[in-house]
Design a protein around this motif. Sequence first.
Motif, PDB file in Angstrom:
ATOM      1  N   ALA A 131       4.845  10.735  -7.182  1.00 39.57           N
ATOM      2  CA  ALA A 131       4.257   9.464  -7.620  1.00 39.57           C
ATOM      3  C   ALA A 131       2.773   9.407  -7.284  1.00 39.57           C
ATOM      4  O   ALA A 131       1.963   8.974  -8.104  1.00 39.57           O
ATOM      5  CB  ALA A 131       4.993   8.296  -6.980  1.00 39.57           C
ATOM      6  N   GLN A 132       2.415   9.828  -6.085  1.00 38.07           N
ATOM      7  CA  GLN A 132       1.003   9.795  -5.684  1.00 38.07           C
ATOM      8  C   GLN A 132       0.151  10.615  -6.649  1.00 38.07           C
ATOM      9  O   GLN A 132      -0.928  10.210  -7.040  1.00 38.07           O
ATOM     10  CB  GLN A 132       0.844  10.347  -4.258  1.00 38.07           C
ATOM     11  N   GLU A 133       0.661  11.787  -7.038  1.00 37.05           N
ATOM     12  CA  GLU A 133      -0.079  12.650  -7.955  1.00 37.05           C
ATOM     13  C   GLU A 133      -0.173  12.010  -9.341  1.00 37.05           C
ATOM     14  O   GLU A 133      -1.228  11.985  -9.967  1.00 37.05           O
ATOM     15  CB  GLU A 133       0.597  14.020  -8.037  1.00 37.05           C
ATOM     16  N   SER A 134       0.932  11.464  -9.812  1.00 39.20           N
ATOM     17  CA  SER A 134       0.974  10.870 -11.148  1.00 39.20           C
ATOM     18  C   SER A 134       0.098   9.626 -11.241  1.00 39.20           C
ATOM     19  O   SER A 134      -0.521   9.371 -12.270  1.00 39.20           O
ATOM     20  CB  SER A 134       2.416  10.527 -11.505  1.00 39.20           C
ATOM     21  N   LEU A 135       0.056   8.840 -10.180  1.00 34.17           N
ATOM     22  CA  LEU A 135      -0.675   7.568 -10.202  1.00 34.17           C
ATOM     23  C   LEU A 135      -2.080   7.676  -9.610  1.00 34.17           C
ATOM     24  O   LEU A 135      -2.746   6.660  -9.417  1.00 34.17           O
ATOM     25  CB  LEU A 135       0.125   6.501  -9.443  1.00 34.17           C
ATOM     26  N   LYS A 136      -2.538   8.870  -9.333  1.00 33.22           N
ATOM     27  CA  LYS A 136      -3.850   9.084  -8.717  1.00 33.22           C
ATOM     28  C   LYS A 136      -4.940   8.358  -9.501  1.00 33.22           C
ATOM     29  O   LYS A 136      -5.001   8.439 -10.724  1.00 33.22           O
ATOM     30  CB  LYS A 136      -4.153  10.577  -8.680  1.00 33.22           C
ATOM     31  N   GLY A 137      -5.757   7.604  -8.803  1.00 34.56           N
ATOM     32  CA  GLY A 137      -6.875   6.908  -9.421  1.00 34.56           C
ATOM     33  C   GLY A 137      -6.523   5.614 -10.133  1.00 34.56           C
ATOM     34  O   GLY A 137      -7.363   5.011 -10.768  1.00 34.56           O
ATOM     35  N   MET A 138      -5.266   5.175 -10.022  1.00 37.13           N
ATOM     36  CA  MET A 138      -4.848   3.968 -10.750  1.00 37.13           C
ATOM     37  C   MET A 138      -4.809   2.732  -9.857  1.00 37.13           C
ATOM     38  O   MET A 138      -4.360   1.674 -10.276  1.00 37.13           O
ATOM     39  CB  MET A 138      -3.504   4.199 -11.430  1.00 37.13           C
ATOM     40  N   ASN A 139      -5.254   2.833  -8.610  1.00 37.45           N
ATOM     41  CA  ASN A 139      -5.403   1.693  -7.703  1.00 37.45           C
ATOM     42  C   ASN A 139      -4.133   0.875  -7.526  1.00 37.45           C
ATOM     43  O   ASN A 139      -4.156  -0.348  -7.597  1.00 37.45           O
ATOM     44  CB  ASN A 139      -6.540   0.781  -8.156  1.00 37.45           C
ATOM     45  N   ALA A 140      -3.026   1.533  -7.298  1.00 40.80           N
ATOM     46  CA  ALA A 140      -1.757   0.829  -7.065  1.00 40.80           C
ATOM     47  C   ALA A 140      -1.625   0.490  -5.584  1.00 40.80           C
ATOM     48  O   ALA A 140      -2.039   1.259  -4.722  1.00 40.80           O
ATOM     49  CB  ALA A 140      -0.575   1.696  -7.501  1.00 40.80           C
ATOM     50  N   TYR A 141      -1.059  -0.674  -5.299  1.00 42.21           N
ATOM     51  CA  TYR A 141      -0.632  -1.004  -3.951  1.00 42.21           C
ATOM     52  C   TYR A 141       0.756  -0.402  -3.784  1.00 42.21           C
ATOM     53  O   TYR A 141       1.525  -0.320  -4.732  1.00 42.21           O
ATOM     54  CB  TYR A 141      -0.535  -2.512  -3.751  1.00 42.21           C
ATOM     55  N   LYS A 142       1.095   0.005  -2.573  1.00 43.52           N
ATOM     56  CA  LYS A 142       2.399   0.627  -2.359  1.00 43.52           C
ATOM     57  C   LYS A 142       3.094  -0.072  -1.197  1.00 43.52           C
ATOM     58  O   LYS A 142       2.546  -0.205  -0.116  1.00 43.52           O
ATOM     59  CB  LYS A 142       2.218   2.103  -2.039  1.00 43.52           C
ATOM     60  N   ASP A 143       4.320  -0.542  -1.459  1.00 48.89           N
ATOM     61  CA  ASP A 143       5.156  -1.135  -0.430  1.00 48.89           C
ATOM     62  C   ASP A 143       6.331  -0.201  -0.199  1.00 48.89           C
ATOM     63  O   ASP A 143       7.217  -0.089  -1.046  1.00 48.89           O
ATOM     64  CB  ASP A 143       5.691  -2.508  -0.874  1.00 48.89           C
ATOM     65  N   ASP A 144       6.335   0.508   0.925  1.00 49.63           N
ATOM     66  CA  ASP A 144       7.411   1.434   1.241  1.00 49.63           C
ATOM     67  C   ASP A 144       8.476   0.663   2.003  1.00 49.63           C
ATOM     68  O   ASP A 144       8.250   0.191   3.106  1.00 49.63           O
ATOM     69  CB  ASP A 144       6.864   2.579   2.095  1.00 49.63           C
ATOM     70  N   ILE A 145       9.650   0.515   1.383  1.00 47.20           N
ATOM     71  CA  ILE A 145      10.716  -0.249   2.033  1.00 47.20           C
ATOM     72  C   ILE A 145      11.934   0.636   2.287  1.00 47.20           C
ATOM     73  O   ILE A 145      13.070   0.217   2.148  1.00 47.20           O
ATOM     74  CB  ILE A 145      11.093  -1.507   1.224  1.00 47.20           C
ATOM     75  N   GLY A 146      11.676   1.898   2.657  1.00 46.55           N
ATOM     76  CA  GLY A 146      12.765   2.809   2.978  1.00 46.55           C
ATOM     77  C   GLY A 146      13.087   3.717   1.819  1.00 46.55           C
ATOM     78  O   GLY A 146      12.267   4.519   1.405  1.00 46.55           O
ATOM     79  N   ARG A 147      14.294   3.577   1.285  1.00 47.44           N
ATOM     80  CA  ARG A 147      14.738   4.432   0.181  1.00 47.44           C
ATOM     81  C   ARG A 147      13.989   4.109  -1.109  1.00 47.44           C
ATOM     82  O   ARG A 147      13.893   4.927  -1.999  1.00 47.44           O
ATOM     83  CB  ARG A 147      16.236   4.218  -0.019  1.00 47.44           C
ATOM     84  N   ASN A 148      13.467   2.919  -1.214  1.00 54.90           N
ATOM     85  CA  ASN A 148      12.726   2.493  -2.397  1.00 54.90           C
ATOM     86  C   ASN A 148      11.253   2.366  -2.060  1.00 54.90           C
ATOM     87  O   ASN A 148      10.878   2.109  -0.920  1.00 54.90           O
ATOM     88  CB  ASN A 148      13.193   1.112  -2.878  1.00 54.90           C
ATOM     89  N   VAL A 149      10.436   2.510  -3.081  1.00 57.50           N
ATOM     90  CA  VAL A 149       9.012   2.233  -2.990  1.00 57.50           C
ATOM     91  C   VAL A 149       8.691   1.308  -4.149  1.00 57.50           C
ATOM     92  O   VAL A 149       9.151   1.518  -5.262  1.00 57.50           O
ATOM     93  CB  VAL A 149       8.163   3.517  -3.102  1.00 57.50           C
ATOM     94  N   ILE A 150       7.915   0.270  -3.886  1.00 63.48           N
ATOM     95  CA  ILE A 150       7.499  -0.632  -4.952  1.00 63.48           C
ATOM     96  C   ILE A 150       6.005  -0.456  -5.148  1.00 63.48           C
ATOM     97  O   ILE A 150       5.220  -0.644  -4.216  1.00 63.48           O
ATOM     98  CB  ILE A 150       7.859  -2.094  -4.606  1.00 63.48           C
ATOM     99  N   TYR A 151       5.626  -0.051  -6.349  1.00 65.24           N
ATOM    100  CA  TYR A 151       4.216   0.072  -6.716  1.00 65.24           C
ATOM    101  C   TYR A 151       3.844  -1.195  -7.462  1.00 65.24           C
ATOM    102  O   TYR A 151       4.622  -1.703  -8.255  1.00 65.24           O
ATOM    103  CB  TYR A 151       3.996   1.300  -7.613  1.00 65.24           C
ATOM    104  N   ARG A 152       2.640  -1.722  -7.172  1.00 62.38           N
ATOM    105  CA  ARG A 152       2.257  -2.956  -7.824  1.00 62.38           C
ATOM    106  C   ARG A 152       0.767  -2.952  -8.132  1.00 62.38           C
ATOM    107  O   ARG A 152      -0.022  -2.347  -7.421  1.00 62.38           O
ATOM    108  CB  ARG A 152       2.659  -4.178  -7.017  1.00 62.38           C
ATOM    109  N   TRP A 153       0.434  -3.620  -9.211  1.00 62.06           N
ATOM    110  CA  TRP A 153      -0.942  -3.768  -9.662  1.00 62.06           C
ATOM    111  C   TRP A 153      -1.198  -5.248  -9.864  1.00 62.06           C
ATOM    112  O   TRP A 153      -0.297  -5.994 -10.223  1.00 62.06           O
ATOM    113  CB  TRP A 153      -1.164  -3.059 -10.997  1.00 62.06           C
ATOM    114  N   GLY A 154      -2.422  -5.669  -9.672  1.00 63.79           N
ATOM    115  CA  GLY A 154      -2.793  -7.076  -9.862  1.00 63.79           C
ATOM    116  C   GLY A 154      -2.969  -7.759  -8.528  1.00 63.79           C
ATOM    117  O   GLY A 154      -2.888  -7.161  -7.474  1.00 63.79           O
ATOM    118  N   LYS A 155      -3.183  -9.040  -8.581  1.00 65.27           N
ATOM    119  CA  LYS A 155      -3.473  -9.811  -7.358  1.00 65.27           C
ATOM    120  C   LYS A 155      -2.212 -10.160  -6.625  1.00 65.27           C
ATOM    121  O   LYS A 155      -1.174 -10.300  -7.114  1.00 65.27           O
ATOM    122  CB  LYS A 155      -4.219 -11.058  -7.739  1.00 65.27           C
TER     123      LYS A 155
END
Length: 184
Positions: free
Chosen positions: A160-184
């Motif tokens: 995911a990090q490689e695929s989303l490189k440069g796209m300014n995503a916030y990342k919430d690591d909650i264990g088995r899942n990761v939530i990527y988010r954009w916007g305010k």
Amino acid sequence: MKIQKAEIGGVKVLLYDGVPQSTFPPADWGYWKHMIPAGLEGKEGLEVLLLGVGAGTIARLLLAKYPKARITGVDNNSLVMDAATREFELDKIKMELVFEDGFEYIKKNDKKFDLIIVDMWNGFWFPFKVLTKEFVDNCMKRLNNGGQVYINAPNLDNLAQESLKGMNAYKDDIGRNVIYRWGK
């Protein structure tokens, strides 16, 4: 593919090949509550797109927090939709339900949304296409000013990090899942 209903601690759970997909009523455990952003309370006419509906856990949580939200739910799994309607009262949720592939819907639809939630992972299978620049760009084009995108993904951090490189995503690591988010 085997769809089942179970009960865990007084909560109905939709299982997809043994993996919890949705709960009714929404449980306090699991990733679902992390997919609901704060701070949209004052937004009139909140337009939400939910790609991947399951049995409606996220839709229910959204409506509990934002009762006036207008939700469009898109899903293309007829077995899950049938079980969710029969066992989890999916048809009673205030939501326009569209039976279609989420990738096609986001590509061809012109409607704008304040919030797009992508929850297309079934616990075993994840369409990695969700983390491509093309898909994220298509989501971003469908946002109103100030809109947000939330994507539930398995913890495939390096890919995911490689695929989303440069796209300014916030990342919430909650264990088995990761939530990527954009916007305010």
